[in-house]
Design an enzyme around this catalytic site. Sequence first.
Site, PDB file in Angstrom:
ATOM      1  CG  ASP A   1       6.683  -7.017   0.714  1.00 29.77           C
ATOM      2  OD1 ASP A   1       7.380  -7.140   1.423  1.00 29.77           O
ATOM      3  OD2 ASP A   1       6.384  -6.221  -0.201  1.00 29.77           O
TER       4      ASP A   1
ATOM      5  NE  ARG B   1      -4.640   0.466   2.911  1.00 29.50           N
ATOM      6  CZ  ARG B   1      -4.870   0.141   1.561  1.00 29.50           C
ATOM      7  NH1 ARG B   1      -6.138  -0.347   0.907  1.00 29.50           N
ATOM      8  NH2 ARG B   1      -3.847   0.313   0.808  1.00 29.50           N
TER       9      ARG B   1
ATOM     10  CG  ASP C   1      -2.299   2.106   3.480  1.00 28.41           C
ATOM     11  OD1 ASP C   1      -3.151   3.065   3.747  1.00 28.41           O
ATOM     12  OD2 ASP C   1      -1.809   1.964   2.353  1.00 28.41           O
TER      13      ASP C   1
ATOM     14  CB  SER D   1       4.882   1.321  -3.990  1.00 24.63           C
ATOM     15  OG  SER D   1       3.825   1.255  -3.203  1.00 24.63           O
TER      16      SER D   1
END
Length: 399
Positions: free
Chosen positions: A16, A97, A126, A177
Amino acid sequence: MGRAKKVVLAYSGGVDTSVCIPYLQQEWGVEEVITLAADLGQGDELEPVREKALKSGASESLVADVKDSFVKDYAFPAIQANALYENRYPLGTALARPLIAKVLVETAEKYGADAIAHGCTGKGNDQVRFDVSCTALNPNLKILAPAREWGMSREETIAYGEKFGIPAPVKKSSPFSIDKNLLGRSIEAGTLEDPANEPPEEIYAMTKAIVDTPDEPEYLEIGFVKGVPVSLNSQSHTPVELIERLNQIVGNHGIGRIDMIENRLVGIKSREIYESPAMVVLINAHRDLESLTLTADVTQYKRGIEDTYTKLVYNGLWYSPLKAAVDAFIQQTQERVSGVVRLKLFKGNATIVGRWSDNTLYTPDLATYGAEDQFDHKAAEGFVYVWGLPTRIWSQKNK
Ligand code: ARG
């Protein structure tokens, strides 16, 4: 006119984020894409990741080793806050993050970029954490999230990438994931999407299955100074070393697995598996040491503040004014939280079996049931009379 001229893209090396590189240029008219991969101790080789970004069309590819700051400035404050989202998740992904956002913004400023980009979809937490953190740090930067808008399926994304020389994943890519860093692994999707399904053993990498853990218990002493872990079995460690060592020691006993249905900020319930051996044990030990060194009212009042802190972090508000205020409260409480917690590690459990501190508020002369008892029992009588007075009056009137 494109959406931005020069963009700094948060880069992981996955399909991605790789596809984001040509996509930003071809579809959104971006002239220059600089990628930034953060080393958070995820254990991936980052040099191949760096090269892959260049092959995928990045004009510059950067790697930032932020492990030390990750532990000192993000994990340790979360331990001081006993931060467990919905009482269970130690925030391994969420804490990374705001730090990634910080290096993205610093890089954008250094290279004169006018936007930041990331590969998050529109369904998760996120995207919120990146967007809100970046705008908090520099409100003038634009934020581009191609994967939130492109509407391509996994197959279409791979096909798009192949047109621009981005190889399809070689091995049949995992159906799960996985987000990982020093603080743990977050695993979702695949067969886990059915909350009734037991997680397959293959998803775990930091924790042993109970059948494979040692048949003898192991004792471990964790030393804290002002709420920060500094030593294991009396041996001092640097922050990163301490987390790495502890992950190994307690993961070996199968400690730190969490299987939960969690409430995302965007309203979706998701089933997530975590393994976060060091953080789970550190938070439990830290909370225990607080019970020895803080007064009753501070301990109890802090629980509410901890819940606020945890939600702020989970919901992407790391750089908000409320978070700063809550931080100040928590720091103030940690001044005397120093000492040692002793744990017994065995078959998936880290049982606290002892604790001691120079700052202990535990008073043996008052607590004892033995002859040394110094507590004034007579004083208790008057106290109980006054304490129970309103209830007694109410009771008399309502018989
Ligand atoms: N639910 C966790 C959070 O919001 C982890 C998200 C990433 N998980 C993943 N498996 N990729 O912090």
